[in-house]
Design an enzyme around this catalytic site. Structure first.
Site, PDB file in Angstrom:
ATOM      1  N   GLN A   5       0.838  -1.197   0.000  1.00 23.52           N
ATOM      2  CA  GLN A   5       0.000   0.000   0.000  1.00 23.52           C
ATOM      3  C   GLN A   5       0.874   1.249   0.000  1.00 23.52           C
ATOM      4  O   GLN A   5       1.172   1.819   1.042  1.00 23.52           O
ATOM      5  CB  GLN A   5      -0.935   0.005   1.208  1.00 23.52           C
ATOM      6  CG  GLN A   5      -1.866   1.180   1.173  1.00 23.52           C
ATOM      7  CD  GLN A   5      -3.238   0.841   1.664  1.00 23.52           C
ATOM      8  OE1 GLN A   5      -3.476  -0.193   2.248  1.00 23.52           O
ATOM      9  NE2 GLN A   5      -4.161   1.737   1.416  1.00 23.52           N
ATOM     10  N   PHE A   6       1.269   1.684  -1.201  1.00 21.80           N
ATOM     11  CA  PHE A   6       2.131   2.856  -1.316  1.00 21.80           C
ATOM     12  C   PHE A   6       1.459   4.117  -0.792  1.00 21.80           C
ATOM     13  O   PHE A   6       2.131   5.075  -0.405  1.00 21.80           O
ATOM     14  CB  PHE A   6       2.605   3.053  -2.760  1.00 21.80           C
ATOM     15  CG  PHE A   6       1.591   3.670  -3.673  1.00 21.80           C
ATOM     16  CD1 PHE A   6       1.587   5.041  -3.893  1.00 21.80           C
ATOM     17  CD2 PHE A   6       0.631   2.891  -4.309  1.00 21.80           C
ATOM     18  CE1 PHE A   6       0.654   5.622  -4.740  1.00 21.80           C
ATOM     19  CE2 PHE A   6      -0.302   3.455  -5.149  1.00 21.80           C
ATOM     20  CZ  PHE A   6      -0.294   4.827  -5.364  1.00 21.80           C
ATOM     21  N   THR A   7       0.132   4.118  -0.723  1.00 18.89           N
ATOM     22  CA  THR A   7      -0.574   5.317  -0.275  1.00 18.89           C
ATOM     23  C   THR A   7      -0.306   5.655   1.189  1.00 18.89           C
ATOM     24  O   THR A   7      -0.642   6.755   1.631  1.00 18.89           O
ATOM     25  CB  THR A   7      -2.092   5.198  -0.517  1.00 18.89           C
ATOM     26  OG1 THR A   7      -2.589   4.065   0.196  1.00 18.89           O
ATOM     27  CG2 THR A   7      -2.399   5.054  -2.001  1.00 18.89           C
TER      28      THR A   7
END
Length: 149
Positions: A78-80
């Protein structure tokens, strides 16, 4: 490296119609890899998560780890988690690692967890996933390998 760790009774990741990862009790870990992260960050978070004492012992106290409790960990990229929302209305992701670097460190984190004896399952990197999280408690923790919070 950042992780949102949720104690769950069940976690499932699907891509399209395919179930790509599934666990019973344990943790769902949403994992973000930062631009400055190294294998040491993956090792630190893997050890920390494997040994977090947030499962009840025989007296009902949160005193057991996922290892001691016989649980598993479902890891979802989850790069967010590196989204910067301080300015404007659209998050900036410049602090997130580029995908080719992030996938290496994501895999390193999963390898480290498994080496510690934690059964693992995974989402699929850089895919649109549906994540079913049945939070148990709820117990949700936010960790940062650089100890920023």
């Amino acid at each position: 490296m950042r992780a949102v760790v949720q104690r769950v009774s069940r976690g499932v990741v699907t891509v399209g119609e395919e179930t790509v990862g599934e666990i019973g009790h344990g943790f769902v870990v949403l994992l973000g890899v930062g631009r400055e992260d190294t294998p040491d960050d993956a090792a630190y978070l893997a050890e920390k998560i494997a040994n977090l004492r947030v499962f009840a012992d025989e007296n009902g106290k949160l005193n057991r780890s996922v290892l001691e409790n016989g649980g598993s960990v479902l890891v979802v990229s989850q790069f967010t988690l590196f989204g910067d929302c301080r300015k404007g209305r659209r998050p900036g992701f410049s602090a997130a690692a580029p995908p080719e670097r992030a996938v290496e460190l994501y895999a390193e984190f999963v390898r480290r967890l498994a080496a510690l004896g934690v059964p693992t399952a995974q989402g699929r990197f850089q895919e649109h996933m549906e994540v079913l999280i049945v939070n148990d408690g709820p117990v949700t923790l936010i960790l940062d390998s650089r100890k920023l919070f």
